[in-house]
Write an enzyme that holds these catalytic residues in place. Structure first.
Site, mmCIF file in Angstrom:
data_model
loop_
_atom_site.group_PDB
_atom_site.id
_atom_site.type_symbol
_atom_site.label_atom_id
_atom_site.label_comp_id
_atom_site.label_asym_id
_atom_site.label_seq_id
_atom_site.Cartn_x
_atom_site.Cartn_y
_atom_site.Cartn_z
ATOM 1 N N LYS A 1 0.840 -1.215 0.000
ATOM 2 C CA LYS A 1 0.000 0.000 0.000
ATOM 3 C C LYS A 1 0.869 1.256 0.000
ATOM 4 C CE LYS A 1 -2.931 0.761 3.611
ATOM 5 N NZ LYS A 1 -2.744 2.105 4.203
ATOM 6 N N ARG B 1 2.943 5.941 -3.307
ATOM 7 C CA ARG B 1 4.078 6.769 -3.724
ATOM 8 C C ARG B 1 4.325 6.667 -5.226
ATOM 9 N NH1 ARG B 1 4.139 5.670 1.577
ATOM 10 N NH2 ARG B 1 5.370 6.931 3.022
ATOM 11 N N GLY C 1 -5.186 7.778 5.396
ATOM 12 C CA GLY C 1 -4.243 8.643 6.108
ATOM 13 C C GLY C 1 -3.020 8.969 5.267
ATOM 14 N N ARG D 1 -8.557 11.984 12.703
ATOM 15 C CA ARG D 1 -7.118 11.684 12.853
ATOM 16 C C ARG D 1 -6.291 12.976 12.788
ATOM 17 N NH1 ARG D 1 -5.644 6.621 9.226
ATOM 18 N NH2 ARG D 1 -3.752 6.766 10.490
ATOM 19 N N GLN E 1 4.710 9.069 7.416
ATOM 20 C CA GLN E 1 3.817 9.971 6.685
ATOM 21 C C GLN E 1 4.257 11.418 6.887
ATOM 22 O OE1 GLN E 1 -0.099 8.865 8.088
ATOM 23 N NE2 GLN E 1 -0.185 7.067 6.763
ATOM 24 N N ASP F 1 1.777 -1.593 11.749
ATOM 25 C CA ASP F 1 0.494 -2.027 11.185
ATOM 26 C C ASP F 1 0.215 -3.508 11.440
ATOM 27 O OD1 ASP F 1 0.075 0.537 10.280
ATOM 28 O OD2 ASP F 1 0.767 0.122 8.236
ATOM 29 N N LYS G 1 -4.728 5.387 14.740
ATOM 30 C CA LYS G 1 -4.814 4.763 13.413
ATOM 31 C C LYS G 1 -6.278 4.822 12.930
ATOM 32 C CE LYS G 1 -0.521 3.810 12.869
ATOM 33 N NZ LYS G 1 0.234 4.546 11.845
ATOM 34 N N ARG H 1 -6.595 1.299 17.859
ATOM 35 C CA ARG H 1 -6.347 -0.140 17.713
ATOM 36 C C ARG H 1 -6.019 -0.824 19.039
ATOM 37 N NH1 ARG H 1 -3.365 -0.177 11.755
ATOM 38 N NH2 ARG H 1 -5.325 -0.166 10.577
#
Ligand code: S3P
Length: 427
Positions: free
Chosen positions: A22, A27, A94, A122, A169, A315, A342, A346
């Protein structure tokens, strides 16, 4: 959409090639669109999040054609991107939101961006604050801390920025703004986070330099299109790695999975826990390594997951918590407070779902204590509209006494649209 998964309790055997990574897929779309000339992307993740990024660049005038998991991008060059034809909807993504803020901040036009209910909660200030230091003008609720945001394109200047959160990020957003800024932009990290931006920007011809935990980029308006192969997403493979590890007698092969060192924390942890893995056919393309991972179940023991390891497996923590329910002793997860912001909180979600299925998990401020080994019973699981919580619950059904009923599986399309087909093939 609700889904009932029958309890299985027999060994799993077979081969799976999980969809493309992902982070790398996002990118590839961004840099291909910002470059001059054509970029071909192979094994692109055709999931909802990455399609948000595709649609954003299409709205800025970039021609992107998708055939199955291949993309052809006719890059326009950074300075030729057009004012979006509409407000940009980033959905649940995100990565799209944070990285696009870095792209949009230095444009000659203004834009407005928004997202779904989860994304709207977020934190965006982690990106907006450094961008404002570069001269960006970004407005929205609580000084631009939350979507929706309006970006008034501005000339930017380079900064020397130490990341206050361990976030790829944020690092990427500042570096992307740095491509458009006057002078040098430096980002310093305290822990190495995923480095796909740095690696891929180099492949597109940017002058970017990494020395240890310091990355420097200079103004670069002439990125050149290139071909990108996206390896399998280790964060998706993680569900089947854990499946193979918790069902006695199993042996699964995950083909062509990304093995970038900044992402392979899960492999280090599961080996410490007693899982046997073998890596074959390792190759490198465009600076990213990948290979086949063979996973065999073994006797599991508890482990502590903390510190530098956390960004290398952030993740994967939901499914690693499931694995820990099958290990003897108490597994400690700490320094993982990022889990609270997240797609959902979580720490709360994993604790509630696993306890609901019969595990013994305690939530802490920055992680979890998982007491094993427990026989999972099954029952109802809430997905919290989070793809990784839904898939963790589905994998749990492989070892429960009774069926697992997941309230809503639609979020899985975010990162792994073919998840249930792959699960069915190895059952
Ligand atoms: C991502 C970085 C990580 C990760 C997310 C994807 C990326 O987020 O959790 O799924 O593509 O850069 P943070 O940078 O917020 O840690």
């Amino acid at each position: 959409m609700e889904k009932r998964l029958k309890a299985v309790n027999h060994s799993l055997v077979g081969e799976i090639e999980v969809p493309g990574d992902k982070s790398i897929s996002h990118r590839a779309v961004m840099f291909g669109s910002m470059a001059h000339g054509v970029t071909h992307v192979r094994h692109f993740l055709d999931g909802e999040d990455c399609m948000r990024t595709v649609k954003a660049f299409q709205a800025m005038g970039v021609s992107i054609n998708k055939q199955g998991d291949e993309l052809k991008i006719d890059g326009r060059g950074i300075t030729n991107l057009k004012k979006p034809t509409e407000e940009l909807d980033f959905g649940n993504s995100g990565t799209t939101a944070r990285l696009m803020l870095g792209v949009l901040a230095g444009m000659k036009f203004n834009s407005t961006v928004y997202g779904d209910a989860s994304l709207t909660k977020r934190p965006m200030d982690r990106v907006v604050n450094p961008l404002k230091k570069m001269g960006a003008k970004i407005d929205g609720a609580e000084s631009g801390s939350y979507l929706p945001l309006t970006i008034t394109g501005q000339p930017l200047i380079g900064i020397d920025y130490s990341l206050p959160v361990k976030s790829a990020q944020v690092k990427s957003a500042v570096l992307l703004a740095g491509l458009q800024a006057e002078g040098e932009t430096i980002v310093r990290e305290s822990n190495l986070t995923r480095n796909h931006t740095e690696t891929m920007l180099q492949a597109f011809g940017a002058s970017i330099k990494t020395e240890g935990l310091k990355t420097t980029v200079t103004n670069e308006k002439m990125l050149q299109g290139t071909d990108v192969y996206v390896p399998g997403d280790i964060s998706s493979a993680a569900f089947f790695i854990v499946a193979s590890a918790i069902v006695p007698g199993s042996k699964l092969t995950l083909k062509r999975v990304g093995l970038n060192h900044t992402r392979t924390g899960i492999l280090d942890v599961i080996q410490k826990m007693g899982v046997r893995i073998n890596i074959l056919n390792e190759q490198m393309l465009g600076g990213e390594s990948f290979g086949d991972i063979i996973v065999e179940a073994g006797e599991l023991r508890s482990v502590t997951i903390e510190g530098d390891l956390i960004p290398r497996l952030i993740d994967e923590i939901p499914v690693l918590a499931l694995l820990a329910t099958q290990a003897e002793g108490t597994t400690v997860i700490k320094n993982a407070e990022e889990l609270r912001v997240k797609e959902t909180d979580r720490i709360t979600a994993v604790t509630n779902v696993l306890n609901g299925l019969g595990a013994s998990v305690e939530a802490t401020a920055d992680g979890m204590l998982i007491h094993g080994k427990t026989q999972l019973k099954g029952g109802k699981a809430t997905s919290y509209n989070d793809h990784r919580i839904a898939m963790m619950s589905a994998i749990a059904s492989l070892i429960t006494e009774e069926d697992v009923i997941i309230d809503d599986i639609s979020s899985i399309a975010i990162s792994y649209p073919s998840f249930f087909e792959d699960l069915q093939r190895i059952k």
